[in-house]
Every structure is written in C-alpha cells, then in structure tokens.
Design an enzyme around this catalytic site. Sequence first.
Site, PDB file in Angstrom:
ATOM      1  N   LYS A 120      29.808  50.791 -10.761  1.00 52.11           N
ATOM      2  CA  LYS A 120      28.594  51.380 -10.178  1.00 52.11           C
ATOM      3  C   LYS A 120      28.584  51.244  -8.656  1.00 52.11           C
ATOM      4  O   LYS A 120      28.234  52.172  -7.935  1.00 52.11           O
ATOM      5  CB  LYS A 120      27.338  50.691 -10.750  1.00 52.11           C
ATOM      6  CG  LYS A 120      26.915  51.239 -12.087  1.00 52.11           C
ATOM      7  CD  LYS A 120      25.542  50.718 -12.493  1.00 52.11           C
ATOM      8  CE  LYS A 120      25.547  49.200 -12.661  1.00 52.11           C
ATOM      9  NZ  LYS A 120      24.277  48.671 -13.173  1.00 52.11           N
ATOM     10  N   THR A 121      28.986  50.070  -8.174  1.00 54.94           N
ATOM     11  CA  THR A 121      29.007  49.824  -6.738  1.00 54.94           C
ATOM     12  C   THR A 121      30.005  50.746  -6.061  1.00 54.94           C
ATOM     13  O   THR A 121      29.727  51.346  -5.028  1.00 54.94           O
ATOM     14  CB  THR A 121      29.429  48.359  -6.460  1.00 54.94           C
ATOM     15  OG1 THR A 121      28.615  47.507  -7.232  1.00 54.94           O
ATOM     16  CG2 THR A 121      29.303  48.019  -4.993  1.00 54.94           C
ATOM     17  N   ASP A 138      32.557  34.774  -3.915  1.00 52.59           N
ATOM     18  CA  ASP A 138      31.636  33.642  -3.879  1.00 52.59           C
ATOM     19  C   ASP A 138      30.790  33.485  -5.128  1.00 52.59           C
ATOM     20  O   ASP A 138      30.654  34.406  -5.939  1.00 52.59           O
ATOM     21  CB  ASP A 138      30.666  33.805  -2.703  1.00 52.59           C
ATOM     22  CG  ASP A 138      29.595  34.864  -3.002  1.00 52.59           C
ATOM     23  OD1 ASP A 138      29.965  35.986  -3.406  1.00 52.59           O
ATOM     24  OD2 ASP A 138      28.399  34.551  -2.868  1.00 52.59           O
ATOM     25  N   ASP A 191      33.862  45.992 -11.276  1.00 46.79           N
ATOM     26  CA  ASP A 191      33.571  45.718 -12.690  1.00 46.79           C
ATOM     27  C   ASP A 191      32.963  46.938 -13.352  1.00 46.79           C
ATOM     28  O   ASP A 191      33.668  47.743 -13.925  1.00 46.79           O
ATOM     29  CB  ASP A 191      32.801  44.399 -12.931  1.00 46.79           C
ATOM     30  CG  ASP A 191      31.717  44.106 -11.916  1.00 46.79           C
ATOM     31  OD1 ASP A 191      31.165  45.055 -11.353  1.00 46.79           O
ATOM     32  OD2 ASP A 191      31.431  42.926 -11.711  1.00 46.79           O
TER      33      ASP A 191
HETATM   34  N1  HPA Z   1      32.963  36.677  -8.627  1.00 48.08           N
HETATM   35  C1  HPA Z   1      32.322  36.801  -7.445  1.00 48.08           C
HETATM   36  N2  HPA Z   1      31.645  37.892  -7.086  1.00 48.08           N
HETATM   37  C2  HPA Z   1      31.628  38.928  -7.964  1.00 48.08           C
HETATM   38  C3  HPA Z   1      32.279  38.856  -9.208  1.00 48.08           C
HETATM   39  C4  HPA Z   1      32.977  37.680  -9.562  1.00 48.08           C
HETATM   40  O1  HPA Z   1      33.587  37.534 -10.657  1.00 48.08           O
HETATM   41  N3  HPA Z   1      32.076  40.058  -9.839  1.00 48.08           N
HETATM   42  C5  HPA Z   1      31.331  40.811  -8.980  1.00 48.08           C
HETATM   43  N4  HPA Z   1      31.037  40.142  -7.852  1.00 48.08           N
HETATM   44 MG    MG Z   2      29.021  37.738  -3.867  1.00 45.53          MG
END
Ligand code: HPA
Ligand code: MG
Length: 220
Positions: free
Chosen positions: A143-144, A196, A140
Amino acid sequence: MADFPVIRKDSADKGIVIEDDWPGYGLDLFTYPEHYRGDLENVYIPHGVIVNRTECLARRIVEDMEDRHVVALCVLKGGYKFCADLVEAIKSVSCNTARHKTVRVEFIRLKSYLNDQSTEDLQIIGPEDLSVVRGKAIVDTGKTMRALLQHVETFQPKAVKVAGLLVKRVPNVAGILPDYVGFVIPNRFVVGYALDYNEYFRDLNHICVISEQGKLKYRL
Ligand code: HPA
Ligand code: MG
C-alpha cells in the site's frame, strides 16, 4: 550450529527466498551493540549477506539502466542504509565502464508504523523535483509503495524503478512488487539495518528478530 536458511533463487531473480521455518543464527556467533543484549531473538540476515546481496542488485540495475543520470529517491528513515549501500555499489560497479552513472540522491520521509503495527495514517514529505527513482527497505502490503509511486508519477519521470531490500510474504493488497528485490521473508517484524521499532535498533547492522523483552522495553 544453526541451520542455513533455505535459499531459492530462480533465474528471473525475484529475490532470495527465506522460508517460514528459518530460525535465524544464534546471537553468540555475531557482534552487535551491547545495549541490545536480551532484546533480540536471533540474527535473521547477517550484515555481510545484506551487503553482498545489495551488490548483486546494483549489478542488475547498472545492466538494465539506459540513462547515465539517475536520481535515487531514498525512503526515510528505514531505507537509508539500503539506499546508501545501493548507491555506493552502483557507483563502484559502473565506474570506469561505458555504463558509468551519475547518481543524485533525494530523500522522502514516510511514516506509518506504531510499535510493530501498520497504521492507516501515511504521510509523505518529499523533494520538489524528481526524475528517476530507487531505494526502499521493506515492502509488505504494497500500500505504501503504491501511494509513493502515485506521488512520484506526478513529477512525470522518464522511468521509475523500485528496489526493495525486503519483501514480506503477506497478501499484497496493492498487487505490485519492486523491480529489484533483495530477500523475500516471512511476515515477521524485523529490526536493524535502519529498520526500527519505535526508533530503536536503527544502529544495529544485522537484520534481526526482536525478542518479547525488546518489544516490552521499547513499547510506546
Ligand atoms: N520492521 C520495521 N519497520 C517495518 C517493518 C518491519 O518488519 N515492516 C514495515 N515497517
Ligand atoms: Mg519505522
């Protein structure tokens, strides 16, 4: 009958685009675990569509990859289904061809979400030796992914490529995208296919949107 999502795919293949107004498919058209009845809004991306798209990415990966030895770095926990299906598809696309691959799989664990919100606190727990890397489920803000790539670069791999099943249309603060993208989706919280909400819904095959009831039921 549900409308089909507006799917655009240009020749450069930056991912199948699912538009903001895509309402998802009705839940009555699909099977899903009985214990999630009432907890889901719709089937956003059916399991069969995910699997086929993963096969498309595998073909491109095999065409692009010079090396015969690949290390797939699976980002746990959300990436385990995508990584497993992608590795199987890479093996089946490349076997009995001049481009056949040996694929070693390593795992890294990242955690940054509480309920449906991203937190600042990111932990990386990983293997000691890496060379070439693939396999992440959601990108998204980026950053990660940037933090992970910096970590991976310290092992001085020959080449690093990132495959992401889902990229969300949010301002990408890190300014980097995966090399291989499955779907580009609106900024919605989705579950299923190993993704999740507080550890629930990983056992759902389709990617779905969670209902308000589901959010309340599994909230921490
Ligand atoms: N769903 C589950 N985990 C996540 C999401 C998502 O939309 N975005 C980032 N981690
Ligand atoms: Mg998660």
